[in-house]
Design an enzyme around this catalytic site. Structure first.
Site, PDB file in Angstrom:
ATOM      1  N   ASN A  29     -12.482  -0.402  28.947  1.00  0.00           N
ATOM      2  CA  ASN A  29     -13.444   0.608  29.408  1.00  0.00           C
ATOM      3  C   ASN A  29     -13.632   1.616  28.278  1.00  0.00           C
ATOM      4  OD1 ASN A  29     -14.911   2.587  30.678  1.00  0.00           O
ATOM      5  ND2 ASN A  29     -13.233   3.283  32.011  1.00  0.00           N
ATOM      6  N   TRP A  30     -14.771   1.481  27.603  1.00  0.00           N
ATOM      7  CA  TRP A  30     -15.002   2.357  26.441  1.00  0.00           C
ATOM      8  C   TRP A  30     -15.363   3.780  26.861  1.00  0.00           C
ATOM      9  CZ3 TRP A  30     -18.345  -0.680  22.298  1.00  0.00           C
ATOM     10  CH2 TRP A  30     -17.632  -1.812  21.876  1.00  0.00           C
ATOM     11  N   LYS A  31     -15.629   3.987  28.138  1.00  0.00           N
ATOM     12  CA  LYS A  31     -16.087   5.304  28.641  1.00  0.00           C
ATOM     13  C   LYS A  31     -17.270   5.769  27.790  1.00  0.00           C
ATOM     14  CE  LYS A  31     -11.395   6.221  30.032  1.00  0.00           C
ATOM     15  NZ  LYS A  31     -10.560   7.108  30.787  1.00  0.00           N
TER      16      LYS A  31
ATOM     17  N   HIS B  53     -14.398   3.928  39.529  1.00  0.00           N
ATOM     18  CA  HIS B  53     -13.440   4.515  38.575  1.00  0.00           C
ATOM     19  C   HIS B  53     -13.150   5.944  39.011  1.00  0.00           C
ATOM     20  CE1 HIS B  53     -11.770   6.125  34.870  1.00  0.00           C
ATOM     21  NE2 HIS B  53     -11.503   4.874  34.529  1.00  0.00           N
TER      22      HIS B  53
ATOM     23  N   GLU C  99     -12.904   8.596  37.440  1.00  0.00           N
ATOM     24  CA  GLU C  99     -13.776   9.637  36.849  1.00  0.00           C
ATOM     25  C   GLU C  99     -15.097   9.708  37.598  1.00  0.00           C
ATOM     26  OE1 GLU C  99     -13.444   8.250  32.784  1.00  0.00           O
ATOM     27  OE2 GLU C  99     -11.332   8.832  32.820  1.00  0.00           O
TER      28      GLU C  99
ATOM     29  N   GLU D  18      -5.293   2.008  39.408  1.00  0.00           N
ATOM     30  CA  GLU D  18      -5.233   3.011  38.340  1.00  0.00           C
ATOM     31  C   GLU D  18      -4.772   4.342  38.914  1.00  0.00           C
ATOM     32  OE1 GLU D  18      -7.858   1.953  34.797  1.00  0.00           O
ATOM     33  OE2 GLU D  18      -9.112   3.058  36.181  1.00  0.00           O
TER      34      GLU D  18
ATOM     35  N   GLY E  94      -5.577   8.318  30.839  1.00  0.00           N
ATOM     36  CA  GLY E  94      -5.844   9.184  29.691  1.00  0.00           C
ATOM     37  C   GLY E  94      -4.790  10.255  29.463  1.00  0.00           C
TER      38      GLY E  94
ATOM     39  N   SER F 159      -3.121   4.502  30.743  1.00  0.00           N
ATOM     40  CA  SER F 159      -2.337   4.664  29.511  1.00  0.00           C
ATOM     41  C   SER F 159      -1.584   3.395  29.101  1.00  0.00           C
ATOM     42  CB  SER F 159      -1.374   5.851  29.651  1.00  0.00           C
ATOM     43  OG  SER F 159      -2.111   7.053  29.837  1.00  0.00           O
TER      44      SER F 159
ATOM     45  N   GLY G  99      -8.411   1.904  28.778  1.00  0.00           N
ATOM     46  CA  GLY G  99      -9.356   2.923  28.323  1.00  0.00           C
ATOM     47  C   GLY G  99      -9.205   3.156  26.829  1.00  0.00           C
ATOM     48  N   GLY G 100      -8.532   4.254  26.459  1.00  0.00           N
ATOM     49  CA  GLY G 100      -8.412   4.666  25.057  1.00  0.00           C
ATOM     50  C   GLY G 100      -8.016   3.544  24.112  1.00  0.00           C
TER      51      GLY G 100
HETATM   52  C1  PEP Z   1      -9.415   3.899  32.269  1.00  0.00           C
HETATM   53  O1  PEP Z   1     -10.294   4.605  31.820  1.00  0.00           O
HETATM   54  O2  PEP Z   1      -9.669   3.120  33.171  1.00  0.00           O
HETATM   55  C2  PEP Z   1      -8.068   4.006  31.704  1.00  0.00           C
HETATM   56  C3  PEP Z   1      -7.111   3.319  32.230  1.00  0.00           C
HETATM   57  O3  PEP Z   1      -7.908   4.862  30.617  1.00  0.00           O
HETATM   58  P1  PEP Z   1      -6.604   4.981  29.667  1.00  0.00           P
HETATM   59  O4  PEP Z   1      -6.171   3.581  29.333  1.00  0.00           O
HETATM   60  O5  PEP Z   1      -7.107   5.732  28.471  1.00  0.00           O
HETATM   61  O6  PEP Z   1      -5.578   5.715  30.443  1.00  0.00           O
END
Ligand code: PEP
Length: 265
Positions: free
Chosen positions: A24-26, A109, A111, A181, A187, A226, A247-248
C-alpha cells in the site's frame, strides 16, 4: 453449526492457502520514482513465488498496469466508490479500476475509516461493489489501541466483519482477502507480536467458519502494521497468517521483496 475440531482440521490446510503480499503505497510516489521501483520488483524471482500486489495512488494505476503487463505482478487500488457510476465528483468506480487493469482493491483501510469517516456499512458496500466488478477486495479490519487495552479487540473485529457478512453473505469471501491491521501498529513501528496476530487471525477464521468452514479455511488473511524484513518471517510463520499488507516498507524494492520472500516461507 460446525464443531471446533472440524474447523481446526480444515484450517490445518493452511499450506494450501495462497500467500500474498500487497504494497500500500498510500499517497506516496511520483512517475520518476515509481518506474525504477516497479522495475526492481519485476526483476525479482519472488514475483513467481508469492502473489505480489502493488497498490499505488489512483493517478498512477494505468501507467503501472502497462509496466506490469505480461508479468506475474498484480495491481490494486487503495479505495473504491461504493456506487457504480454517476454524479459522484472525485470518486472512482470498481468497473473503472478493473478497466485500467486492477485485480485487487483495498477497502476499509483504517486511514479511510478514521480520516474520511467511512463506517462499517459503507465499507461493506465498497466490498460488494468490488466483487460485483471482478475485483478482489482486501478488507481491512483493526482495533484502536484504546479498544485493545479495554479488551474489546474481538468485539470490534467481529462487528467490522459482521457488517460485511450481513450484506454479502459468507460465500462472497471465496473471492476476497482479509487484512488484520491493528490501528496502533500502522505506521508506528510498533508491530503486533506474532501471538497477538495469530489470535486475531484465528478469531476471524473461526467466526467465518461457523458459517462456512471451507471458505474460511481457504481465505487468505494478511497481517498489516509496521511489517519489515526483521519481523516478517516470525509473523508469517503463524498458522493463520498468510502474508502481509505492507505500507512504508513497500516503497523500497529490496525491503518489499525480502518481505515477499518471508511470506513464501
Ligand atoms: C498500511 O498502510 O496498511 C500499513 C500496514 O502501513 P505500515 O506497514 O507502514 O504500518
Amino acid at each position: 453449526m460446525i464443531r471446533a475440531p472440524e474447523v481446526g482440521a480444515l484450517c490445518g490446510t493452511a499450506l494450501m492457502r495462497r500467500k500474498l503480499v500487497a504494497g500500500n503505497w498510500k499517497m506516496h510516489g511520483s512517475r520518476a520514482a515509481n518506474t525504477p521501483l516497479v522495475e526492481a520488483i519485476l526483476a525479482s524471482p519472488q514475483l513467481e513465488r508469492v502473489e505480489c500486489v502493488i497498490c499505488p495512488p489512483f493517478v498512477y494505476l494505468a501507467e503501472i498496469a502497462r509496466q506490469l503487463r505480461g508479468s506475474a505482478g498484480q495491481l490494486g487500488a487503495q479505495d473504491v466508490c461504493a456506487e457504480a457510476h454517476g454524479a459522484y465528483t472525485g470518486e472512482v468506480s470498481a468497473s473503472m479500476l478493473h478497466d485500467v487493469g486492477c485485480r485487487y482493491v483495498i477497502v476499509g483501510h483504517s486511514e479511510r475509516r478514521s480520516l474520511y469517516g467511512e463506517d462499517d456499512v459503507l465499507v461493506a458496500r465498497k466490498f460488494a461493489a468490488a466483487l460485483a466488478h471482478g475485483l478482489t477486495p482486501i478488507l481491512c479490519l483493526g482495533e484502536q489501541l484504546a479498544e485493545r487495552e479495554a479488551d474489546r479487540t474481538q468485539e470490534v473485529i467481529g462487528r467490522q466483519l459482521d457488517a460485511v457478512v450481513s450484506l454479502t453473505g459468507t460465500a462472497a469471501f471465496s473471492g476476497a482477502v482479509i487484512a488484520y491491521e491493528p490501528v496502533w501498529a500502522i505506521g508506528t513501528g510498533r508491530t503486533a507480536s506474532p501471538e497477538q496476530a495469530q489470535d486475531v487471525h484465528e478469531f476471524i477464521r473461526e467466526r467465518l467458519a461457523r458459517q462456512d468452514a471451507k471458505i474460511a479455511a481457504a481465505l487468505p488473511i494478511l497481517y498489516g502494521g509496521s511489517v519489515k524484513t526483521g519481523n516478517a518471517r516470525e509473523l508469517f510463520a503463524q498458522r493463520d497468517v498468510d502474508g502481509g499488507l505492507i505500507g512504508g516498507a513497500s516503497l523500497k524494492a529490496e525491503e518489499f521483496l525480502s518481505i515477499a520472500a518471508a511470506a513464501r516461507g
